[in-house]
Each structure stands twice: as structure tokens, then as C-alpha cells.
Design a protein around this motif. Structure first.
Motif, PDB file in Angstrom:
ATOM      1  N   GLU A  44      -2.464  -3.084   1.507  1.00 46.95           N
ATOM      2  CA  GLU A  44      -2.667  -4.276   0.670  1.00 46.95           C
ATOM      3  C   GLU A  44      -1.470  -5.212   0.747  1.00 46.95           C
ATOM      4  O   GLU A  44      -1.626  -6.427   0.901  1.00 46.95           O
ATOM      5  CB  GLU A  44      -2.886  -3.877  -0.797  1.00 46.95           C
ATOM      6  CG  GLU A  44      -4.261  -3.426  -1.117  1.00 46.95           C
ATOM      7  CD  GLU A  44      -4.439  -3.186  -2.606  1.00 46.95           C
ATOM      8  OE1 GLU A  44      -5.539  -3.428  -3.106  1.00 46.95           O
ATOM      9  OE2 GLU A  44      -3.469  -2.759  -3.264  1.00 46.95           O
ATOM     10  N   ILE A  45      -0.274  -4.664   0.642  1.00 43.51           N
ATOM     11  CA  ILE A  45       0.942  -5.475   0.689  1.00 43.51           C
ATOM     12  C   ILE A  45       1.085  -6.136   2.053  1.00 43.51           C
ATOM     13  O   ILE A  45       1.383  -7.325   2.151  1.00 43.51           O
ATOM     14  CB  ILE A  45       2.183  -4.623   0.348  1.00 43.51           C
ATOM     15  CG1 ILE A  45       2.130  -4.207  -1.121  1.00 43.51           C
ATOM     16  CG2 ILE A  45       3.467  -5.377   0.656  1.00 43.51           C
ATOM     17  CD1 ILE A  45       3.167  -3.187  -1.510  1.00 43.51           C
ATOM     18  N   TYR A  46       0.843  -5.386   3.115  1.00 39.27           N
ATOM     19  CA  TYR A  46       0.956  -5.930   4.466  1.00 39.27           C
ATOM     20  C   TYR A  46      -0.032  -7.080   4.667  1.00 39.27           C
ATOM     21  O   TYR A  46       0.328  -8.128   5.206  1.00 39.27           O
ATOM     22  CB  TYR A  46       0.724  -4.833   5.500  1.00 39.27           C
ATOM     23  CG  TYR A  46       0.838  -5.333   6.915  1.00 39.27           C
ATOM     24  CD1 TYR A  46       2.092  -5.543   7.484  1.00 39.27           C
ATOM     25  CD2 TYR A  46      -0.289  -5.602   7.677  1.00 39.27           C
ATOM     26  CE1 TYR A  46       2.213  -6.004   8.783  1.00 39.27           C
ATOM     27  CE2 TYR A  46      -0.172  -6.072   8.971  1.00 39.27           C
ATOM     28  CZ  TYR A  46       1.077  -6.268   9.516  1.00 39.27           C
ATOM     29  OH  TYR A  46       1.191  -6.736  10.792  1.00 39.27           O
ATOM     30  N   ALA A  47      -1.275  -6.885   4.229  1.00 35.45           N
ATOM     31  CA  ALA A  47      -2.285  -7.936   4.374  1.00 35.45           C
ATOM     32  C   ALA A  47      -1.887  -9.177   3.583  1.00 35.45           C
ATOM     33  O   ALA A  47      -2.068 -10.311   4.048  1.00 35.45           O
ATOM     34  CB  ALA A  47      -3.638  -7.424   3.902  1.00 35.45           C
ATOM     35  N   HIS A  48      -1.321  -8.973   2.413  1.00 41.78           N
ATOM     36  CA  HIS A  48      -0.886 -10.096   1.593  1.00 41.78           C
ATOM     37  C   HIS A  48       0.251 -10.854   2.280  1.00 41.78           C
ATOM     38  O   HIS A  48       0.250 -12.088   2.334  1.00 41.78           O
ATOM     39  CB  HIS A  48      -0.450  -9.605   0.217  1.00 41.78           C
ATOM     40  CG  HIS A  48      -0.045 -10.690  -0.718  1.00 41.78           C
ATOM     41  ND1 HIS A  48      -0.945 -11.565  -1.262  1.00 41.78           N
ATOM     42  CD2 HIS A  48       1.164 -11.047  -1.184  1.00 41.78           C
ATOM     43  CE1 HIS A  48      -0.298 -12.427  -2.034  1.00 41.78           C
ATOM     44  NE2 HIS A  48       0.989 -12.124  -2.002  1.00 41.78           N
TER      45      HIS A  48
END
Length: 63
Positions: A44-48
Motif C-alpha cells: 500500500e505504501i509503495y503504491a501510494h
């Protein structure tokens, strides 16, 4: 860092709590579930972060 995010989510985030209950019913241990949740949070953090970078790329290229 990811561990802390998962622990906080397990206290108040309803989808995370539902995931925990479902995986416990499947026979996973709490330690295994937390490991899976940390991977999910990392994705999730990487995609954000990548989403923000893509949004700012056209502005950086116009200069």
C-alpha cells in the motif's frame, strides 16, 4: 515501522480485524498473520509513493 502500523490497525481498522479473524479461522498463527499484514501495508505504501511520483513527473519534465 511496519509492525507498529499493523498493530495500530489491529486495534481500530475493521477490515484488518476481519482479515485477522478470517485467517485465524483458517489456522494461521497470529505471528504469520502479522507478517502477511506487514507485506500488505508495504505494498500500500509503495503504491501510494509511486502514485505521487507519477503525478509529479509531468511537472518536473516541463521545467
Amino acid at each position: 515501522m511496519l509492525y507498529r502500523v499493523v498493530i495500530v490497525r489491529l486495534r481500530s481498522h475493521l477490515p484488518t480485524l476481519a482479515y485477522m479473524q478470517r485467517r485465524l479461522a483458517e489456522g494461521l498463527t497470529q505471528r504469520e498473520i502479522i507478517r502477511c499484514l506487514k507485506r500488505f501495508v508495504a505494498r500500500e505504501i509503495y503504491a501510494h509513493l509511486c502514485g505521487r511520483l507519477r503525478a509529479s513527473e509531468p511537472l518536473a519534465n516541463t521545467a
